[in-house]
Design a protein around this motif. Structure first.
Motif, PDB file in Angstrom:
ATOM      1  N   ALA A 139      19.783   3.892   1.605  1.00  0.00           N
ATOM      2  CA  ALA A 139      19.023   3.489   1.613  1.00  0.00           C
ATOM      3  C   ALA A 139      18.831   5.867   1.523  1.00  0.00           C
ATOM      4  CB  ALA A 139      17.675   3.702   1.710  1.00  0.00           C
ATOM      5  N   ASP A 140      18.142   6.621   1.469  1.00  0.00           N
ATOM      6  CA  ASP A 140      17.609   8.557   1.114  1.00  0.00           C
ATOM      7  C   ASP A 140      16.799   8.643   1.682  1.00  0.00           C
ATOM      8  OD1 ASP A 140      17.654  10.748   1.660  1.00  0.00           O
ATOM      9  OD2 ASP A 140      17.962  11.055  -1.212  1.00  0.00           O
ATOM     10  N   LEU A 141      16.004   8.510   3.005  1.00  0.00           N
ATOM     11  CA  LEU A 141      15.013   8.788   3.953  1.00  0.00           C
ATOM     12  C   LEU A 141      14.367   9.839   4.514  1.00  0.00           C
ATOM     13  CD1 LEU A 141      14.340   4.916   5.230  1.00  0.00           C
ATOM     14  CD2 LEU A 141      13.829   5.123   3.503  1.00  0.00           C
ATOM     15  N   THR A 142      15.299  10.459   3.406  1.00  0.00           N
ATOM     16  CA  THR A 142      14.584  12.502   3.744  1.00  0.00           C
ATOM     17  C   THR A 142      13.477  12.721   3.069  1.00  0.00           C
ATOM     18  OG1 THR A 142      16.196  13.355   2.224  1.00  0.00           O
ATOM     19  CG2 THR A 142      16.974  12.549   4.086  1.00  0.00           C
ATOM     20  N   GLY A 143      13.710  14.042   3.382  1.00  0.00           N
ATOM     21  CA  GLY A 143      12.297  15.032   2.080  1.00  0.00           C
ATOM     22  C   GLY A 143      10.866  14.367   2.824  1.00  0.00           C
ATOM     23  N   ASP A 144       9.992  14.468   2.195  1.00  0.00           N
ATOM     24  CA  ASP A 144       8.751  13.703   2.383  1.00  0.00           C
ATOM     25  C   ASP A 144       8.574  12.180   2.731  1.00  0.00           C
ATOM     26  OD1 ASP A 144       5.634  13.463   2.629  1.00  0.00           O
ATOM     27  OD2 ASP A 144       5.434  15.569   1.441  1.00  0.00           O
ATOM     28  N   MET A 145       7.639  12.153   3.911  1.00  0.00           N
ATOM     29  CA  MET A 145       7.798  10.498   3.950  1.00  0.00           C
ATOM     30  C   MET A 145       6.936  10.000   2.346  1.00  0.00           C
ATOM     31  SD  MET A 145       6.980   8.751   7.914  1.00  0.00           S
ATOM     32  CE  MET A 145       5.059   9.635   7.503  1.00  0.00           C
ATOM     33  N   SER A 146       5.761  10.495   2.187  1.00  0.00           N
ATOM     34  CA  SER A 146       5.290   9.883   1.138  1.00  0.00           C
ATOM     35  C   SER A 146       5.696   9.313   0.108  1.00  0.00           C
ATOM     36  CB  SER A 146       3.910  10.550   0.536  1.00  0.00           C
ATOM     37  OG  SER A 146       4.586  11.790  -0.074  1.00  0.00           O
ATOM     38  N   GLY A 147       6.917   9.912  -0.241  1.00  0.00           N
ATOM     39  CA  GLY A 147       7.966   9.343  -1.095  1.00  0.00           C
ATOM     40  C   GLY A 147       9.269   8.454  -1.387  1.00  0.00           C
ATOM     41  N   VAL A 189      10.257  -3.361  -4.056  1.00  0.00           N
ATOM     42  CA  VAL A 189      10.015  -1.816  -3.976  1.00  0.00           C
ATOM     43  C   VAL A 189      11.057  -1.161  -3.691  1.00  0.00           C
ATOM     44  CG1 VAL A 189       9.563  -2.694  -1.333  1.00  0.00           C
ATOM     45  CG2 VAL A 189       8.473  -0.027  -2.650  1.00  0.00           C
ATOM     46  N   ASP A 190      10.690   0.035  -4.328  1.00  0.00           N
ATOM     47  CA  ASP A 190      12.164   1.164  -3.953  1.00  0.00           C
ATOM     48  C   ASP A 190      12.009   1.718  -3.175  1.00  0.00           C
ATOM     49  OD1 ASP A 190      12.757   0.609  -6.581  1.00  0.00           O
ATOM     50  OD2 ASP A 190      11.820   1.681  -7.307  1.00  0.00           O
ATOM     51  N   VAL A 191      12.702   1.548  -1.852  1.00  0.00           N
ATOM     52  CA  VAL A 191      12.284   2.000  -0.873  1.00  0.00           C
ATOM     53  C   VAL A 191      13.979   3.125  -0.329  1.00  0.00           C
ATOM     54  CG1 VAL A 191      12.606   1.358   1.005  1.00  0.00           C
ATOM     55  CG2 VAL A 191      11.575   0.220   0.303  1.00  0.00           C
ATOM     56  N   GLY A 192      13.556   4.210  -0.531  1.00  0.00           N
ATOM     57  CA  GLY A 192      14.511   5.411  -0.381  1.00  0.00           C
ATOM     58  C   GLY A 192      16.199   5.460  -1.590  1.00  0.00           C
ATOM     59  N   GLY A 193      15.185   5.014  -2.770  1.00  0.00           N
ATOM     60  CA  GLY A 193      16.088   4.789  -4.326  1.00  0.00           C
ATOM     61  C   GLY A 193      16.698   3.361  -4.153  1.00  0.00           C
ATOM     62  N   LEU A 231       4.266   6.097   8.969  1.00  0.00           N
ATOM     63  CA  LEU A 231       3.611   4.715   7.393  1.00  0.00           C
ATOM     64  C   LEU A 231       2.832   3.789   8.352  1.00  0.00           C
ATOM     65  CD1 LEU A 231       7.332   4.943   5.497  1.00  0.00           C
ATOM     66  CD2 LEU A 231       5.346   5.089   4.244  1.00  0.00           C
ATOM     67  N   VAL A 232       1.903   3.690   7.235  1.00  0.00           N
ATOM     68  CA  VAL A 232       0.961   2.344   7.705  1.00  0.00           C
ATOM     69  C   VAL A 232       0.775   1.712   6.748  1.00  0.00           C
ATOM     70  CG1 VAL A 232      -1.565   1.960   8.560  1.00  0.00           C
ATOM     71  CG2 VAL A 232      -0.383   4.405   8.972  1.00  0.00           C
ATOM     72  N   PHE A 233       0.715   0.111   6.810  1.00  0.00           N
ATOM     73  CA  PHE A 233       0.827  -1.387   6.106  1.00  0.00           C
ATOM     74  C   PHE A 233      -0.386  -2.243   6.523  1.00  0.00           C
ATOM     75  CE2 PHE A 233       5.394   0.532   5.517  1.00  0.00           C
ATOM     76  CZ  PHE A 233       6.315   0.227   4.846  1.00  0.00           C
ATOM     77  N   PHE A 234      -0.759  -2.636   5.276  1.00  0.00           N
ATOM     78  CA  PHE A 234      -2.926  -3.028   5.316  1.00  0.00           C
ATOM     79  C   PHE A 234      -1.780  -4.673   4.778  1.00  0.00           C
ATOM     80  CE2 PHE A 234      -3.375   1.531   5.004  1.00  0.00           C
ATOM     81  CZ  PHE A 234      -4.239   0.864   5.760  1.00  0.00           C
ATOM     82  N   VAL A 235      -1.866  -5.694   5.638  1.00  0.00           N
ATOM     83  CA  VAL A 235      -1.250  -6.885   4.683  1.00  0.00           C
ATOM     84  C   VAL A 235      -2.615  -7.868   4.971  1.00  0.00           C
ATOM     85  CG1 VAL A 235       0.803  -8.725   5.344  1.00  0.00           C
ATOM     86  CG2 VAL A 235       0.795  -5.939   6.568  1.00  0.00           C
ATOM     87  N   THR A 236      -2.558  -9.065   4.283  1.00  0.00           N
ATOM     88  CA  THR A 236      -3.274  -9.483   4.136  1.00  0.00           C
ATOM     89  C   THR A 236      -2.499 -11.109   3.895  1.00  0.00           C
ATOM     90  OG1 THR A 236      -4.676  -8.442   2.153  1.00  0.00           O
ATOM     91  CG2 THR A 236      -5.060 -10.487   2.490  1.00  0.00           C
ATOM     92  N   GLY A 237      -3.048 -12.292   4.636  1.00  0.00           N
ATOM     93  CA  GLY A 237      -2.858 -13.984   5.031  1.00  0.00           C
ATOM     94  C   GLY A 237      -1.515 -13.649   5.805  1.00  0.00           C
ATOM     95  N   PHE A 238      -1.088 -15.255   5.799  1.00  0.00           N
ATOM     96  CA  PHE A 238       0.098 -14.779   7.003  1.00  0.00           C
ATOM     97  C   PHE A 238       0.486 -15.986   6.918  1.00  0.00           C
ATOM     98  CE2 PHE A 238       0.881 -16.285  11.844  1.00  0.00           C
ATOM     99  CZ  PHE A 238       2.403 -15.877  11.026  1.00  0.00           C
ATOM    100  N   GLY A 239       2.185 -15.873   6.207  1.00  0.00           N
ATOM    101  CA  GLY A 239       3.427 -16.722   5.746  1.00  0.00           C
ATOM    102  C   GLY A 239       3.800 -16.621   4.181  1.00  0.00           C
ATOM    103  N   HIS A 240       4.972 -17.162   4.155  1.00  0.00           N
ATOM    104  CA  HIS A 240       5.486 -17.365   2.989  1.00  0.00           C
ATOM    105  C   HIS A 240       4.988 -17.366   1.524  1.00  0.00           C
ATOM    106  CE1 HIS A 240       6.161 -21.056   2.480  1.00  0.00           C
ATOM    107  NE2 HIS A 240       6.645 -21.014   3.442  1.00  0.00           N
ATOM    108  N   GLY A 241       3.570 -17.549   1.957  1.00  0.00           N
ATOM    109  CA  GLY A 241       2.973 -18.329   0.800  1.00  0.00           C
ATOM    110  C   GLY A 241       2.887 -18.900  -0.582  1.00  0.00           C
ATOM    111  N   VAL A 242       4.141 -20.072  -0.508  1.00  0.00           N
ATOM    112  CA  VAL A 242       4.643 -20.428  -1.315  1.00  0.00           C
ATOM    113  C   VAL A 242       3.767 -22.243  -0.607  1.00  0.00           C
ATOM    114  CG1 VAL A 242       6.474 -22.027  -2.079  1.00  0.00           C
ATOM    115  CG2 VAL A 242       6.196 -19.743  -1.543  1.00  0.00           C
ATOM    116  N   GLY A 243       3.761 -23.154  -1.554  1.00  0.00           N
ATOM    117  CA  GLY A 243       2.939 -24.316  -1.468  1.00  0.00           C
ATOM    118  C   GLY A 243       1.313 -24.248  -0.885  1.00  0.00           C
ATOM    119  N   MET A 244       0.920 -25.298   0.257  1.00  0.00           N
ATOM    120  CA  MET A 244       0.136 -25.576   1.027  1.00  0.00           C
ATOM    121  C   MET A 244      -0.629 -24.798   1.973  1.00  0.00           C
ATOM    122  SD  MET A 244      -1.749 -28.916   2.946  1.00  0.00           S
ATOM    123  CE  MET A 244      -0.872 -28.689   4.108  1.00  0.00           C
TER     124      MET A 244
END
Length: 348
Positions: free
Chosen positions: A236-244, A260-264, A292-305
């Motif tokens: 992965a290429d994590l150089t340059g501006d963090m917003s990209g 999601v594409d992370v550093g290409g 880098l701030v992540f906003f997360v909803t819920g808890f778990g893998h989301g499959v099934g009950m």
């Protein structure tokens, strides 16, 4: 005459003392003589009666790998330990029943599909491998004043669903579950490699105001983020501006990130969740104050009950069968005795 009177008084006093010497111990012993001299051990009135599973659950004996020790217990006893560990006992009884049936079904699926422990054990107590499990003693210590009430509810949930199993085409399903979804569950194929007809997206009622940490926030400095990504994706290429650094997020109907594409480099949302330690793959991000701030909803893998979704359904009047047939598509919930014959054959 005076001397005789003194002698009689001394004799009388001695007699009284002798009576007290022998009578006082008897006065202490007599009320408890049955406990002191009986061969029976006194019963602790505060001790709970042992759990007695239903007929179908009692007919199955499991070899449970608990730490480094393999313990034999009935399916019912094992399930009580699983429900104690996997769902808050404060939940509605019908939600706990749904959890008990899901846990029973998951156990059957693991055993019928060969499990992870070969000839050593049928199932284990490691939640990263099978299902979480907690003993009655430890659970009741954790529950404190609510211990008796909680234990009674959990035992009732297991006993009241004796043998009930989630079936698709007459076969126990992979009855996975999670804590809370982002309003809709996910298809198995969106999270893992293979899709399954009974693990499809369905709407899930979530009480976001009452679910602990339903919305969570995690931030990373550039150095920490690079370290976590480079550990698995050094290309992965994590150089340059963090917003990209993160681009082209593809999400499913629930809002969870599929890729999601992370550093290409294209990375699955579930993989990003693991790499960054996020509570779910339903996340967005932005740059704030050089992090880098992540906003997360819920808890778990989301499959099934969804467990919190199941609890809300129960609170609104749904029974455990309605809950399970909502979260698992095209299934039936019925008594299934197939596991007893399978485990008996394995032991013989």
């Amino acid at each position: 005459m005076k001397r005789g009177t003194q002698l009689r008084r001394s004799v009388a006093v001695s007699a009284v003392l002798a009576v007290l010497l022998f009578a006082l111990p008897l006065a202490v012993i007599v009320p408890y003589q049955e406990e002191l001299f009986s061969g029976d051990v006194p019963v602790d009135e505060t001790e709970r009666e042992p759990f007695r599973p239903g007929e179908l659950d009692a007919s199955v004996t499991l070899r449970v790998l608990n730490g480094n020790t393999v313990e034999e217990m009935t399916l019912g006893d094992y399930l009580v330990g699983v429900v104690r560990a996997e769902m808050p006992a404060s939940f509605e009884l019908e939600a706990l029943k749904a959890q008990a049936v899901a846990a029973r079904t998951y156990t059957a699926y693991k055993i019928l599909s060969g499990g992870n422990h070969g000839d050593t054990a049928d199932i284990c107590t490691d939640s990263t491998c099978c299902q979480a499990y907690i003993s009655q003693e430890r659970a009741m210590e954790n529950w404190g004043d609510a211990a008796d009430e909680n234990e009674t509810k959990v035992e009732e949930a297991v006993r009241g669903t004796d043998g009930q199993t989630i079936l698709y085409g007459g076969v126990p399903i992979l009855a996975v579950f999670h804590s809370s979804s982002a309003g809709q569950t996910r298809a198995a194929g969106e999270v893992w490699v293979n899709d399954l007809p009974y693990l499809q997206p369905v709407d899930s009622p979530e009480d976001d105001d009452t679910i602990p940490n339903y919305y969570s926030r995690v931030s990373f400095t550039p150095e920490v983020f690079r370290e976590k990504i480079y550990a698995s994706y050094p290309e992965a290429d994590l150089t340059g501006d963090m917003s990209g650094w993160l681009k082209n997020a593809k999400t499913d109907a629930s809002g969870s990130v599929e890729t999601v594409d992370v550093g290409g480099v294209t990375i699955k949302g579930t993989t990003m969740r693991t790499l960054l330690g996020l509570r779910s793959a339903c996340f967005t991000w932005e740059v704030q104050d050089g992090e880098l701030v992540f906003f997360v909803t819920g808890f778990g893998h989301g499959v099934g009950m969804s467990q919190y979704g199941a609890n809300r359904m129960a609170r609104e009047g749904a029974d455990y069968v309605e809950i399970l047939t909502h979260y698992y598509t095209g299934v039936s919930v019925e008594a299934w005795s197939g596991l007893a014959s399978f485990t008996n054959e394995a032991e013989s």
